[in-house]
Design a protein around this motif. Sequence first.
Motif, PDB file in Angstrom:
ATOM      1  N   GLY A   5      24.344  24.003 -45.035  1.00 45.07           N
ATOM      2  CA  GLY A   5      25.709  24.101 -44.529  1.00 45.07           C
ATOM      3  C   GLY A   5      26.224  25.524 -44.512  1.00 45.07           C
ATOM      4  O   GLY A   5      26.898  25.937 -43.569  1.00 45.07           O
ATOM      5  N   GLU A   6      25.918  26.274 -45.552  1.00 48.09           N
ATOM      6  CA  GLU A   6      26.347  27.672 -45.596  1.00 48.09           C
ATOM      7  C   GLU A   6      25.748  28.463 -44.445  1.00 48.09           C
ATOM      8  O   GLU A   6      26.422  29.306 -43.852  1.00 48.09           O
ATOM      9  N   LYS A   7      24.493  28.184 -44.131  1.00 52.07           N
ATOM     10  CA  LYS A   7      23.829  28.915 -43.044  1.00 52.07           C
ATOM     11  C   LYS A   7      24.350  28.492 -41.680  1.00 52.07           C
ATOM     12  O   LYS A   7      24.536  29.321 -40.801  1.00 52.07           O
ATOM     13  N   SER A   8      24.573  27.200 -41.493  1.00 48.21           N
ATOM     14  CA  SER A   8      24.968  26.723 -40.174  1.00 48.21           C
ATOM     15  C   SER A   8      26.481  26.782 -39.932  1.00 48.21           C
ATOM     16  O   SER A   8      26.911  27.019 -38.807  1.00 48.21           O
ATOM     17  N   LEU A   9      27.276  26.580 -40.965  1.00 52.78           N
ATOM     18  CA  LEU A   9      28.723  26.554 -40.800  1.00 52.78           C
ATOM     19  C   LEU A   9      29.414  27.825 -41.271  1.00 52.78           C
ATOM     20  O   LEU A   9      30.556  28.073 -40.905  1.00 52.78           O
ATOM     21  N   GLY A  10      28.742  28.592 -42.106  1.00 52.00           N
ATOM     22  CA  GLY A  10      29.351  29.772 -42.719  1.00 52.00           C
ATOM     23  C   GLY A  10      29.680  29.484 -44.167  1.00 52.00           C
ATOM     24  O   GLY A  10      29.878  28.329 -44.556  1.00 52.00           O
ATOM     25  N   PRO A  11      29.727  30.524 -44.998  1.00 49.48           N
ATOM     26  CA  PRO A  11      29.864  30.337 -46.447  1.00 49.48           C
ATOM     27  C   PRO A  11      31.223  29.841 -46.924  1.00 49.48           C
ATOM     28  O   PRO A  11      31.360  29.466 -48.080  1.00 49.48           O
ATOM     29  N   GLU A  12      32.221  29.815 -46.044  1.00 45.29           N
ATOM     30  CA  GLU A  12      33.547  29.387 -46.484  1.00 45.29           C
ATOM     31  C   GLU A  12      34.105  28.259 -45.624  1.00 45.29           C
ATOM     32  O   GLU A  12      35.316  28.086 -45.526  1.00 45.29           O
ATOM     33  N   HIS A  13      33.241  27.483 -45.033  1.00 42.84           N
ATOM     34  CA  HIS A  13      33.690  26.359 -44.215  1.00 42.84           C
ATOM     35  C   HIS A  13      34.295  25.278 -45.119  1.00 42.84           C
ATOM     36  O   HIS A  13      33.798  25.036 -46.218  1.00 42.84           O
ATOM     37  N   ALA A  36      28.750  22.823 -63.243  1.00 40.44           N
ATOM     38  CA  ALA A  36      29.859  22.290 -62.464  1.00 40.44           C
ATOM     39  C   ALA A  36      30.960  23.324 -62.260  1.00 40.44           C
ATOM     40  O   ALA A  36      31.547  23.400 -61.171  1.00 40.44           O
ATOM     41  N   GLU A  37      31.246  24.108 -63.278  1.00 43.09           N
ATOM     42  CA  GLU A  37      32.401  25.010 -63.221  1.00 43.09           C
ATOM     43  C   GLU A  37      32.418  25.948 -62.023  1.00 43.09           C
ATOM     44  O   GLU A  37      33.425  26.035 -61.316  1.00 43.09           O
ATOM     45  N   PRO A  38      31.325  26.677 -61.732  1.00 41.22           N
ATOM     46  CA  PRO A  38      31.402  27.583 -60.575  1.00 41.22           C
ATOM     47  C   PRO A  38      31.569  26.846 -59.253  1.00 41.22           C
ATOM     48  O   PRO A  38      32.181  27.371 -58.317  1.00 41.22           O
ATOM     49  N   LEU A  39      31.070  25.623 -59.186  1.00 45.26           N
ATOM     50  CA  LEU A  39      31.237  24.833 -57.961  1.00 45.26           C
ATOM     51  C   LEU A  39      32.689  24.403 -57.791  1.00 45.26           C
ATOM     52  O   LEU A  39      33.234  24.455 -56.685  1.00 45.26           O
ATOM     53  N   PHE A  40      33.308  23.961 -58.879  1.00 43.13           N
ATOM     54  CA  PHE A  40      34.730  23.618 -58.805  1.00 43.13           C
ATOM     55  C   PHE A  40      35.543  24.841 -58.372  1.00 43.13           C
ATOM     56  O   PHE A  40      36.409  24.740 -57.499  1.00 43.13           O
ATOM     57  N   LYS A  41      35.260  25.977 -58.980  1.00 39.25           N
ATOM     58  CA  LYS A  41      36.019  27.193 -58.657  1.00 39.25           C
ATOM     59  C   LYS A  41      35.844  27.591 -57.194  1.00 39.25           C
ATOM     60  O   LYS A  41      36.801  27.982 -56.529  1.00 39.25           O
ATOM     61  N   ARG A  42      34.647  27.481 -56.701  1.00 41.14           N
ATOM     62  CA  ARG A  42      34.397  27.859 -55.305  1.00 41.14           C
ATOM     63  C   ARG A  42      35.061  26.878 -54.351  1.00 41.14           C
ATOM     64  O   ARG A  42      35.632  27.273 -53.342  1.00 41.14           O
ATOM     65  N   ALA A  43      34.986  25.589 -54.656  1.00 39.05           N
ATOM     66  CA  ALA A  43      35.650  24.583 -53.824  1.00 39.05           C
ATOM     67  C   ALA A  43      37.146  24.856 -53.746  1.00 39.05           C
ATOM     68  O   ALA A  43      37.745  24.810 -52.661  1.00 39.05           O
ATOM     69  N   ILE A  44      37.744  25.176 -54.870  1.00 40.03           N
ATOM     70  CA  ILE A  44      39.179  25.458 -54.906  1.00 40.03           C
ATOM     71  C   ILE A  44      39.502  26.711 -54.097  1.00 40.03           C
ATOM     72  O   ILE A  44      40.459  26.730 -53.316  1.00 40.03           O
ATOM     73  N   ALA A  45      38.701  27.754 -54.241  1.00 44.34           N
ATOM     74  CA  ALA A  45      38.942  28.992 -53.494  1.00 44.34           C
ATOM     75  C   ALA A  45      38.854  28.765 -51.986  1.00 44.34           C
ATOM     76  O   ALA A  45      39.700  29.247 -51.220  1.00 44.34           O
ATOM     77  N   ILE A  46      37.850  28.025 -51.560  1.00 43.90           N
ATOM     78  CA  ILE A  46      37.706  27.729 -50.126  1.00 43.90           C
ATOM     79  C   ILE A  46      38.874  26.873 -49.654  1.00 43.90           C
ATOM     80  O   ILE A  46      39.454  27.112 -48.593  1.00 43.90           O
TER      81      ILE A  46
END
Length: 88
Positions: A5-13, A36-46
């Motif tokens: 998904g990051e490659k096809s949609l972009g890293p912040e889709h 889990a923590e870095p994934l939660f943080k990244r989801a929130i940032a996006i």
Amino acid sequence: AIAIGEKSLGPEHPYLATWQNNLAGLFRAQGKDDEAEPLFKRAIAIGEKWLGPDHPELATWLNNFALSLEAQGKLDKAKPLYKRAIAI
């Protein structure tokens, strides 16, 4: 799926935020809070970037992260996330 998904949609889709939140939830259920923590943080940032700071989906992700932190005994970090989720 996230890497593709990051490659096809972009890293912040926005889809990536949902996928990362879901994967973080799986890691949390497995007791892998450190993963889990870095994934939660990244989801929130996006989510903040694409959906805005007051979107209901963002409230869900904030709550999920807060639940994870609370389960780890990190109440001081969980409390502001709960408050923010409730405010939304």
